[in-house]
Design a protein around this motif. Structure first.
Motif, short mmCIF file in Angstrom:
data_model
loop_
_atom_site.label_atom_id
_atom_site.label_comp_id
_atom_site.label_asym_id
_atom_site.label_seq_id
_atom_site.Cartn_x
_atom_site.Cartn_y
_atom_site.Cartn_z
N PHE A 81 102.99 63.84 18.60
CA PHE A 81 103.70 65.05 18.22
C PHE A 81 103.38 65.39 16.78
N SER A 82 103.10 66.66 16.52
CA SER A 82 102.84 67.12 15.15
C SER A 82 103.23 68.59 15.04
N ALA A 83 103.22 69.08 13.83
CA ALA A 83 103.57 70.48 13.58
C ALA A 83 102.31 71.27 13.30
N GLU A 84 102.37 72.56 13.64
CA GLU A 84 101.26 73.48 13.38
C GLU A 84 101.86 74.80 12.93
N VAL A 85 101.15 75.50 12.04
CA VAL A 85 101.58 76.83 11.64
C VAL A 85 100.63 77.87 12.20
N THR A 86 101.16 79.06 12.46
CA THR A 86 100.31 80.21 12.76
C THR A 86 100.51 81.17 11.60
N SER A 87 99.41 81.80 11.20
CA SER A 87 99.53 82.67 10.03
C SER A 87 98.65 83.90 10.17
N ASP A 88 99.03 84.92 9.41
CA ASP A 88 98.18 86.09 9.22
C ASP A 88 97.23 85.75 8.09
N SER A 89 96.14 86.49 8.00
CA SER A 89 95.18 86.21 6.94
C SER A 89 95.50 87.03 5.69
N ALA A 90 94.98 86.55 4.59
CA ALA A 90 95.04 87.29 3.32
C ALA A 90 93.60 87.55 2.89
N THR A 91 93.41 88.57 2.09
CA THR A 91 92.05 88.91 1.66
C THR A 91 91.45 87.85 0.76
N THR A 92 92.29 87.19 -0.05
CA THR A 92 91.81 86.12 -0.93
C THR A 92 92.88 85.04 -1.01
N ALA A 93 92.48 83.86 -1.47
CA ALA A 93 93.42 82.73 -1.55
C ALA A 93 94.59 83.03 -2.48
N ASP A 94 94.32 83.71 -3.60
CA ASP A 94 95.41 83.97 -4.54
C ASP A 94 96.40 85.02 -4.01
N LYS A 95 96.03 85.75 -2.97
CA LYS A 95 96.93 86.73 -2.37
C LYS A 95 97.72 86.15 -1.19
N PHE A 96 97.37 84.91 -0.80
CA PHE A 96 98.08 84.29 0.32
C PHE A 96 99.47 83.88 -0.13
N ASP A 97 100.48 84.32 0.62
CA ASP A 97 101.88 84.04 0.31
C ASP A 97 102.51 83.33 1.50
N LEU A 98 103.07 82.15 1.29
CA LEU A 98 103.65 81.39 2.40
C LEU A 98 104.71 82.17 3.15
N GLN A 99 105.60 82.84 2.42
CA GLN A 99 106.69 83.58 3.07
C GLN A 99 106.17 84.79 3.86
N LYS A 100 105.15 85.41 3.34
CA LYS A 100 104.63 86.63 3.96
C LYS A 100 103.64 86.34 5.09
N HIS A 101 102.78 85.35 4.92
CA HIS A 101 101.67 85.15 5.85
C HIS A 101 101.92 84.12 6.96
N ILE A 102 102.82 83.17 6.73
CA ILE A 102 103.12 82.19 7.78
C ILE A 102 104.04 82.86 8.80
N LYS A 103 103.58 82.90 10.08
CA LYS A 103 104.38 83.55 11.12
C LYS A 103 105.40 82.59 11.72
N ASP A 104 104.97 81.37 12.02
CA ASP A 104 105.91 80.40 12.57
C ASP A 104 105.34 78.99 12.49
N VAL A 105 106.23 78.04 12.74
CA VAL A 105 105.87 76.63 12.82
C VAL A 105 106.19 76.20 14.24
N ARG A 106 105.24 75.52 14.87
CA ARG A 106 105.50 75.11 16.25
C ARG A 106 105.10 73.66 16.47
N LEU A 107 105.63 73.12 17.54
CA LEU A 107 105.38 71.74 17.91
C LEU A 107 104.09 71.64 18.72
N LEU A 108 103.25 70.69 18.34
CA LEU A 108 102.08 70.35 19.14
C LEU A 108 102.34 68.99 19.77
N ALA A 109 101.94 68.83 21.00
CA ALA A 109 102.05 67.54 21.68
C ALA A 109 100.71 67.27 22.36
#
Length: 158
Positions: A81-109
């Protein structure tokens, strides 16, 4: 007891497999920790249903706690069991925002040991559902109409 299989028709008109017939497992209602504990207590164990239920309840919350810290948990002959995130992309690394770009956290098995795909496939006893038997015999026809499961019978859950 056999794994019951229903039949359904691909209704995605954009698919190259449109109209083809596929199988789906017909699952019954899920059982809870209490029912699982009862089932386990009936397998020649000295532990009561209550003890097993407590262990399973604590196990679930502990697995959640650990995977949310980035620590995968392996239960032999079941899964890692582990966790995985799904996210939207950002144009550059410095524009990536955890609150804005991470859509959800889900369980992987990821299955391990006696419940891997290979083991399950080898051990499964498959059986058509009553409805699948009626479809195969031609008594009931699958519909190509989106949102409609069968022709000739009341709307039913596939």
């Amino acid at each position: 007891m056999a794994l019951k299989v229903n039949l359904y028709k691909n209704k995605n008109q954009n698919s190259t497999k449109f109209g083809r017939v596929y199988a789906r497992v017909k699952n019954s209602q899920p059982i809870g920790i209490s029912e699982l504990a009862q089932h386990m207590s009936e397998h020649n164990t000295p532990y009561s249903k209550g003890v097993i239920r407590g262990i399973l309840t604590d196990m679930a919350s502990c697995i959640k706690e650990l995977i949310l810290m980035g620590q995968p948990v392996k239960i032999a002959d079941l899964a890692i069991f582990s966790a995985e995130v799904t996210s939207d992309s950002a144009t550059t690394a410095d524009k990536f925002d955890l609150q804005k770009h991470i859509k959800d956290v889900r369980l992987l098995a990821k299955s391990t040991g006696i419940v891997t795909r290979k083991e399950l496939s080898e051990d499964a006893l498959l059986e058509y559902t009553e409805m699948a038997q009626r479809i195969r015999s031609g008594e009931v026809k699958l519909s190509n109409e989106k949102g409609k499961y069968l022709e000739g019978v009341e709307q039913q859950e596939p």
